[in-house]
Design a protein around this motif. Structure first.
Motif, PDB file in Angstrom:
ATOM      1  N   THR A  22      37.972  39.348  21.948  1.00 18.52           N
ATOM      2  CA  THR A  22      38.673  38.072  22.026  1.00 18.52           C
ATOM      3  C   THR A  22      39.506  37.879  20.764  1.00 18.52           C
ATOM      4  N   VAL A  23      40.676  37.292  20.915  1.00 20.31           N
ATOM      5  CA  VAL A  23      41.514  36.939  19.762  1.00 20.31           C
ATOM      6  C   VAL A  23      41.945  35.486  19.893  1.00 20.31           C
ATOM      7  N   PHE A  40      45.020  43.194  32.125  1.00 18.10           N
ATOM      8  CA  PHE A  40      44.253  43.738  31.006  1.00 18.10           C
ATOM      9  C   PHE A  40      43.521  42.631  30.259  1.00 18.10           C
ATOM     10  N   ALA A  41      44.165  41.467  30.139  1.00 17.85           N
ATOM     11  CA  ALA A  41      43.581  40.362  29.376  1.00 17.85           C
ATOM     12  C   ALA A  41      43.936  39.036  30.012  1.00 17.85           C
ATOM     13  N   MET A  57      53.632  44.445  36.031  1.00 16.84           N
ATOM     14  CA  MET A  57      52.702  43.338  35.839  1.00 16.84           C
ATOM     15  C   MET A  57      52.435  43.127  34.348  1.00 16.84           C
ATOM     16  N   ALA A  58      52.370  41.872  33.918  1.00 15.72           N
ATOM     17  CA  ALA A  58      52.127  41.559  32.518  1.00 15.72           C
ATOM     18  C   ALA A  58      50.724  41.965  32.094  1.00 15.72           C
ATOM     19  N   ASP A  59      50.601  42.370  30.824  1.00 18.37           N
ATOM     20  CA  ASP A  59      49.283  42.722  30.287  1.00 18.37           C
ATOM     21  C   ASP A  59      48.368  41.506  30.212  1.00 18.37           C
ATOM     22  N   LEU A  60      48.959  40.349  29.898  1.00 21.61           N
ATOM     23  CA  LEU A  60      48.190  39.144  29.607  1.00 21.61           C
ATOM     24  C   LEU A  60      48.599  38.027  30.551  1.00 21.61           C
ATOM     25  N   TYR A  87      48.794  39.171  20.528  1.00 21.90           N
ATOM     26  CA  TYR A  87      47.499  39.047  21.209  1.00 21.90           C
ATOM     27  C   TYR A  87      47.161  40.340  21.957  1.00 21.90           C
ATOM     28  N   VAL A  88      48.120  40.836  22.723  1.00 21.13           N
ATOM     29  CA  VAL A  88      47.862  42.043  23.521  1.00 21.13           C
ATOM     30  C   VAL A  88      47.574  43.234  22.617  1.00 21.13           C
TER      31      VAL A  88
END
Length: 228
Positions: free
Chosen positions: A115-116, A84-85, A1-4, A104-105
């Motif tokens: 936040t970024v 995660f995000a 699964m993707a982090d973001l 970003y991650v």
């Protein structure tokens, strides 16, 4: 699964999906992130959205039209536990920097909670018109946009909360270009005219100012507690 997971609410602009998918491919975003389009079931262009989406993109259909922020908040709250995000982008945001999703991650993992946002080619550091935040913020607030607005001032409230909680970071070397009429990068259309109307400004302005007076300090305290 993707982090973001980056959520893109959209209506009436299926052609923007192809442009965005191409930009994700060319910048390597799919290596670290997943793209989700949030669309309305009653959108006359719904079938065209399904035809444009990539195999690596998630299509979330809501039963009927909702304002952009309500659509974003509903999808984000439902998917926050699995990532995660979470990120937001308009259907007129086009990533240009190779490796932007990984940046970003990585920056968010360094923050822990926060936040970024990058340069949108128009507002720069002044406003996060596109951003990513750790999922614990969404889970804690129950929403992705801090202020209870429909469309306008959502990015202002993200910046306000990040500053008040001491957990927002601007990445000037990451370009996610905002192809917006105000920046002279797109033609006006019915969607832009509706959300930039005087009535929309008045309605969202009232909601935003109420949140500044009575909600910001509460939300910021909750996020500061997460960071502890």
């Amino acid at each position: 699964m993707a982090d973001l997971l980056v959520i893109v609410p959209s209506r009436g602009r299926p052609e923007s999906v192809a442009r965005l998918v191409d930009a994700w491919e060319s910048t390597g975003a799919y290596e670290r992130a997943r793209l989700a389009f949030a669309v309305d079931g009653d959108d006359p262009c719904h079938a065209a959205y399904e035809g444009q989406a990539s195999d690596r993109s998630l299509m979330v259909t809501l039963p009927r039209w909702l304002p952009m922020v309500h659509k974003l908040d509903r999808v984000a709250a439902g998917l926050a536990v699995d990532h995660f995000a979470l990120g937001f982008a308009g259907d007129d945001h086009v990533p240009r920097t190779v490796g932007w999703a990984g940046r970003y991650v990585d920056e968010l993992r360094a923050l822990g909670t926060g936040t970024v946002y990058g340069d949108d080619g128009y507002q720069g550091a002044k406003l996060p018109t596109q951003w990513a935040m750790t999922a614990d913020i969404v889970q804690t607030l129950g929403r992705m946009v801090p202020a209870p607005v429909e469309h306008l001032y959502c990015d202002n409230s993200v910046l306000d909360l990040g500053r008040a909680a001491g957990c927002i970071r601007y990445l000037p070397d990451v370009l996610v270009e905002h192809m917006h009429p105000v920046a002279g990068k797109a033609a006006d259309d019915d969607q832009y005219r509706r959300v930039n109307s005087s009535a929309q400004y008045a309605r969202d302005g009232r909601a935003y100012r109420r949140w500044l007076r009575s909600g910001l300090h509460v939300d910021a305290a909750r996020i500061r507690e997460l960071r502890r």
